[in-house]
Design a protein around this motif. Structure first.
Motif, PDB file in Angstrom:
ATOM      1  N   SER A  71       0.829  -1.207   0.000  1.00 48.82           N
ATOM      2  CA  SER A  71       0.000   0.000   0.000  1.00 48.82           C
ATOM      3  C   SER A  71       0.864   1.259   0.000  1.00 48.82           C
ATOM      4  CB  SER A  71      -0.868   0.054   1.259  1.00 48.82           C
ATOM      5  OG  SER A  71      -1.655  -1.079   1.330  1.00 48.82           O
ATOM      6  N   SER A  72       0.299   2.323  -0.566  1.00 49.35           N
ATOM      7  CA  SER A  72       1.057   3.577  -0.688  1.00 49.35           C
ATOM      8  C   SER A  72       1.526   4.102   0.662  1.00 49.35           C
ATOM      9  CB  SER A  72       0.196   4.642  -1.346  1.00 49.35           C
ATOM     10  OG  SER A  72      -0.138   4.212  -2.624  1.00 49.35           O
ATOM     11  N   ASN A  73       0.647   3.965   1.665  1.00 45.60           N
ATOM     12  CA  ASN A  73       1.044   4.539   2.965  1.00 45.60           C
ATOM     13  C   ASN A  73       2.055   3.657   3.716  1.00 45.60           C
ATOM     14  OD1 ASN A  73      -0.663   2.525   3.642  1.00 45.60           O
ATOM     15  ND2 ASN A  73      -2.225   3.828   4.605  1.00 45.60           N
ATOM     16  N   GLU A  74       2.578   2.659   3.003  1.00 47.47           N
ATOM     17  CA  GLU A  74       3.642   1.838   3.594  1.00 47.47           C
ATOM     18  C   GLU A  74       5.015   2.222   3.018  1.00 47.47           C
ATOM     19  OE1 GLU A  74       1.450  -2.347   4.710  1.00 47.47           O
ATOM     20  OE2 GLU A  74       1.800  -1.987   2.578  1.00 47.47           O
ATOM     21  N   ILE A  75       5.039   3.234   2.134  1.00 50.50           N
ATOM     22  CA  ILE A  75       6.302   3.638   1.492  1.00 50.50           C
ATOM     23  C   ILE A  75       6.785   4.975   2.067  1.00 50.50           C
ATOM     24  CG2 ILE A  75       7.379   4.339  -0.706  1.00 50.50           C
ATOM     25  CD1 ILE A  75       6.757   1.317  -0.492  1.00 50.50           C
ATOM     26  N   ILE A  76       8.006   4.972   2.562  1.00 57.13           N
ATOM     27  CA  ILE A  76       8.629   6.197   3.073  1.00 57.13           C
ATOM     28  C   ILE A  76       9.815   6.499   2.162  1.00 57.13           C
ATOM     29  CG2 ILE A  76       9.941   7.154   5.033  1.00 57.13           C
ATOM     30  CD1 ILE A  76       8.361   4.868   6.660  1.00 57.13           C
ATOM     31  N   PHE A  77       9.830   7.671   1.566  1.00 50.41           N
ATOM     32  CA  PHE A  77      10.970   8.009   0.710  1.00 50.41           C
ATOM     33  C   PHE A  77      12.163   8.389   1.585  1.00 50.41           C
ATOM     34  CE2 PHE A  77       7.531   8.798  -2.453  1.00 50.41           C
ATOM     35  CZ  PHE A  77       7.932   7.812  -3.349  1.00 50.41           C
ATOM     36  N   THR A  78      13.336   7.906   1.192  1.00 54.86           N
ATOM     37  CA  THR A  78      14.566   8.163   1.961  1.00 54.86           C
ATOM     38  C   THR A  78      15.662   8.616   0.992  1.00 54.86           C
ATOM     39  OG1 THR A  78      15.431   5.944   1.613  1.00 54.86           O
ATOM     40  CG2 THR A  78      14.014   6.248   3.536  1.00 54.86           C
ATOM     41  N   SER A  79      16.852   8.782   1.538  1.00 56.31           N
ATOM     42  CA  SER A  79      17.985   9.162   0.676  1.00 56.31           C
ATOM     43  C   SER A  79      18.720   7.930   0.151  1.00 56.31           C
ATOM     44  CB  SER A  79      18.944  10.054   1.452  1.00 56.31           C
ATOM     45  OG  SER A  79      19.530   9.319   2.512  1.00 56.31           O
ATOM     46  N   GLY A  80      18.230   6.728   0.443  1.00 52.90           N
ATOM     47  CA  GLY A  80      18.879   5.539  -0.104  1.00 52.90           C
ATOM     48  C   GLY A  80      19.011   4.418   0.905  1.00 52.90           C
ATOM     49  N   GLY A  81      19.876   3.473   0.569  1.00 53.91           N
ATOM     50  CA  GLY A  81      20.002   2.254   1.365  1.00 53.91           C
ATOM     51  C   GLY A  81      20.557   2.486   2.763  1.00 53.91           C
ATOM     52  N   THR A  82      21.571   3.313   2.861  1.00 53.59           N
ATOM     53  CA  THR A  82      22.191   3.532   4.171  1.00 53.59           C
ATOM     54  C   THR A  82      21.182   4.145   5.136  1.00 53.59           C
ATOM     55  OG1 THR A  82      24.343   3.789   3.130  1.00 53.59           O
ATOM     56  CG2 THR A  82      24.099   4.724   5.346  1.00 53.59           C
ATOM     57  N   GLU A  83      20.483   5.149   4.659  1.00 50.35           N
ATOM     58  CA  GLU A  83      19.486   5.767   5.540  1.00 50.35           C
ATOM     59  C   GLU A  83      18.363   4.785   5.862  1.00 50.35           C
ATOM     60  OE1 GLU A  83      17.554   9.407   4.239  1.00 50.35           O
ATOM     61  OE2 GLU A  83      16.097   9.177   5.852  1.00 50.35           O
ATOM     62  N   GLY A  84      17.908   4.058   4.850  1.00 52.88           N
ATOM     63  CA  GLY A  84      16.819   3.111   5.076  1.00 52.88           C
ATOM     64  C   GLY A  84      17.185   2.063   6.124  1.00 52.88           C
ATOM     65  N   ASN A  85      18.410   1.548   6.031  1.00 57.71           N
ATOM     66  CA  ASN A  85      18.843   0.534   6.993  1.00 57.71           C
ATOM     67  C   ASN A  85      18.957   1.117   8.401  1.00 57.71           C
ATOM     68  OD1 ASN A  85      18.907  -1.492   5.094  1.00 57.71           O
ATOM     69  ND2 ASN A  85      21.080  -1.258   4.633  1.00 57.71           N
ATOM     70  N   ASN A  86      19.517   2.311   8.492  1.00 55.41           N
ATOM     71  CA  ASN A  86      19.619   2.968   9.805  1.00 55.41           C
ATOM     72  C   ASN A  86      18.244   3.217  10.405  1.00 55.41           C
ATOM     73  OD1 ASN A  86      22.371   4.363  10.929  1.00 55.41           O
ATOM     74  ND2 ASN A  86      22.538   3.822   8.762  1.00 55.41           N
ATOM     75  N   LEU A  87      17.368   3.767   9.562  1.00 52.73           N
ATOM     76  CA  LEU A  87      16.026   4.127  10.056  1.00 52.73           C
ATOM     77  C   LEU A  87      15.253   2.882  10.488  1.00 52.73           C
ATOM     78  CD1 LEU A  87      13.801   6.234  10.467  1.00 52.73           C
ATOM     79  CD2 LEU A  87      13.310   6.122   8.010  1.00 52.73           C
ATOM     80  N   ALA A  88      15.345   1.836   9.684  1.00 53.44           N
ATOM     81  CA  ALA A  88      14.589   0.618   9.993  1.00 53.44           C
ATOM     82  C   ALA A  88      15.085  -0.018  11.293  1.00 53.44           C
ATOM     83  CB  ALA A  88      14.718  -0.382   8.843  1.00 53.44           C
ATOM     84  N   ILE A  89      16.391  -0.211  11.368  1.00 47.37           N
ATOM     85  CA  ILE A  89      16.921  -0.991  12.503  1.00 47.37           C
ATOM     86  C   ILE A  89      16.925  -0.170  13.785  1.00 47.37           C
ATOM     87  CG2 ILE A  89      18.910  -2.288  13.354  1.00 47.37           C
ATOM     88  CD1 ILE A  89      19.577  -2.846  10.350  1.00 47.37           C
ATOM     89  N   LYS A  90      17.478   1.062  13.710  1.00 43.58           N
ATOM     90  CA  LYS A  90      17.481   1.893  14.933  1.00 43.58           C
ATOM     91  C   LYS A  90      16.052   2.248  15.315  1.00 43.58           C
ATOM     92  CE  LYS A  90      21.832   4.232  14.068  1.00 43.58           C
ATOM     93  NZ  LYS A  90      22.362   5.421  13.417  1.00 43.58           N
ATOM     94  N   GLY A  91      15.257   2.594  14.285  1.00 43.93           N
ATOM     95  CA  GLY A  91      13.878   3.016  14.556  1.00 43.93           C
ATOM     96  C   GLY A  91      13.074   1.912  15.225  1.00 43.93           C
ATOM     97  N   ALA A  92      13.205   0.677  14.710  1.00 45.30           N
ATOM     98  CA  ALA A  92      12.435  -0.433  15.291  1.00 45.30           C
ATOM     99  C   ALA A  92      12.982  -0.800  16.665  1.00 45.30           C
ATOM    100  CB  ALA A  92      12.471  -1.640  14.359  1.00 45.30           C
ATOM    101  N   ALA A  93      14.317  -0.810  16.793  1.00 41.90           N
ATOM    102  CA  ALA A  93      14.915  -1.195  18.079  1.00 41.90           C
ATOM    103  C   ALA A  93      14.506  -0.190  19.161  1.00 41.90           C
ATOM    104  CB  ALA A  93      16.435  -1.261  17.945  1.00 41.90           C
ATOM    105  N   LYS A  94      14.573   1.083  18.820  1.00 42.87           N
ATOM    106  CA  LYS A  94      14.265   2.106  19.829  1.00 42.87           C
ATOM    107  C   LYS A  94      12.777   2.111  20.194  1.00 42.87           C
ATOM    108  CE  LYS A  94      18.341   4.746  19.029  1.00 42.87           C
ATOM    109  NZ  LYS A  94      19.056   5.926  18.703  1.00 42.87           N
ATOM    110  N   ALA A  95      11.941   1.864  19.191  1.00 45.47           N
ATOM    111  CA  ALA A  95      10.495   1.862  19.473  1.00 45.47           C
ATOM    112  C   ALA A  95      10.103   0.659  20.334  1.00 45.47           C
ATOM    113  CB  ALA A  95       9.714   1.837  18.154  1.00 45.47           C
TER     114      ALA A  95
END
Ligand SMILES: Cc1ncc(COP(=O)(O)O)c(C=O)c1O
Length: 379
Positions: free
Chosen positions: A59-83
């Motif tokens: 779904s469209s609301n499941e897509i977050i635009f980022t600056s690329g792979g490095t940011e996506g990996n940081n956001l996913a892992i740190k974001g999920a771990a911290k939450a």
């Protein structure tokens, strides 16, 4: 020029650049502005989001635009771990991840998280059983790449995702940067919660990418400011970059049949490389269609890269981010390969633009070069 370093980055497709230019000049309004220019920019951004989502079958609301792979990996892992840190502080990953995952995990270790790193087997694969054996009630993130950027092995992320359904506490993140549009992956069937993609590996533009975040998956934002990108990735959106990403994906989708051609070219090149004395192929034949990794024990890989570059042929040692370091490849180490193989790796990587003629010319030069370099090394 023969460019065989497409896993580091690809040449942007001129049609993608044109799309970027048009969107940049024609829709420069800030999507948050209330006036017509803002509304038009927002509409274009949402259109790009719809297209990326449709490509991925989400779904469209499941897509977050980022600056690329490095940011996506940081956001996913740190974001999920911290939450989820109130539920547990354990993370499972492999020792063969891209630096943007490994360094992210190390930064979380410094903050009190515990990380279990699973090694690959000698074929370059992580076993589903070893991942599952590491998961515990306090595991909050499991992060496994889809296609390995150094050797092209395809990890069994579908099976891992299915098995992780029994562990609802653990969010499943997949670094899909090297697999995107080259090796099929159904995010839904694989029960993936978070998935990273990057445009410059698919003839798109550097500095653009996406993070798929399954509906209901909570992650903490890493930066604060506006409320863009569902409050998860704030900052004025790169509208033209998002449109260019959608275009790059569409073009790759249209060239899907080329992947079969690449697969057979890969088989051909591996067969030819195996005939050259001193060359050991590290990539599995059944891996991704665009990556071949080999070791040349006795020869310094930098020398091979330079010698080929003088002939206008471009290959790499290990991955681009770590290729300037003369340390062993952490991926080949993870596979348990002998030291001399881990310090002498060369990677060649194709794109949909790569032709058999180019590969034949590479093979011809390579066949001549290797005995010369071996002689120098032994003298
Ligand atoms: C597997 C993998 N993950 C992440 C990245 C980082 O992506 P980006 O260059 O878009 O930051 C790369 C780039 O080499 C990669 O190969």
């Amino acid at each position: 020029m023969i460019y065989l370093d497409n896993s580091a980055t690809t040449r942007p497709d001129p049609a993608v650049v044109e799309t970027y230019m048009k969107a940049s000049l024609g829709f420069f309004g800030n999507p948050s502005s209330l006036h017509t220019l803002g509304v038009e920019a927002e509409r274009l951004l949402n259109e790009a989001r719809n297209r990326v989502a449709a490509y991925l079958g989400v779904s469209s609301n499941e897509i977050i635009f980022t600056s690329g792979g490095t940011e996506g990996n940081n956001l996913a892992i740190k974001g999920a771990a911290k939450a989820r840190k109130h539920r547990g502080k354990h993370i499972v990953t492999t020792s063969a991840e891209h630096a943007s995952v490994l360094a992210t995990c190390q930064s979380l270790e410094a903050e009190g998280f515990e990380v279990t790193y699973i090694d690959l087997d000698p074929r370059g694969l992580v076993s589903v059983e070893s991942v599952m054996a590491a998961v515990r009630p306090d595991t909050v993130v499991v992060s496994v790449h889809h296609v390995n950027n150094e050797i092209g092995a395809i990890q069994p992320v579908e099976d891992i995702g299915k098995r992780l359904m029994d562990w609802p506490n653990a969010m499943f993140h997949v670094d899909h940067v090297q697999g995107l549009s080259k090796v099929p992956l159904s995010l839904n069937d694989a029960h993936i919660d978070l998935c990273t993609g990057s445009a410059h590996k698919i003839h798109g533009l550097k500095g653009t990418g996406f993070l798929y975040k399954r509906k209901g998956t909570n992650i903490s934002p890493l930066q604060h400011g506006g409320n863009q990108e569902f409050n998860v990735r704030t900052g004025t959106e790169n509208v033209a970059g998002a449109v260019a990403l959608a275009k790059a994906l569409r073009l790759m989708g249209e060239r899907g049949s080329e992947l079969k051609r690449l697969e057979s070219l890969k088989g051909y090149v591996i067969k030819e490389l195996k005939k050259i004395e001193g060359v050991i192929v590290n990539s599995p034949l059944e891996g991704a269609p665009h990556i071949i990794n080999m070791s040349l024990p006795c020869i310094k890989p930098e020398v091979v890269v330079q010698a080929l570059a003088e002939k206008d042929i471009y290959v790499s040692t290990k991955s681009a981010c770590s290729s300037k370091e003369s340390e062993p490849s952490h991926v080949l180490q993870s596979m348990g390969l002998a030291h001399e193989r881990t310090v002498s790796a060369i990677r060649i990587s194709f794109s949909v633009e790569t032709t058999k003629e180019e590969l034949d010319r590479f093979l011809m030069e390579f066949r001549q070069l290797i005995p010369e370099l071996m002689e120098v090394a032994q003298s």
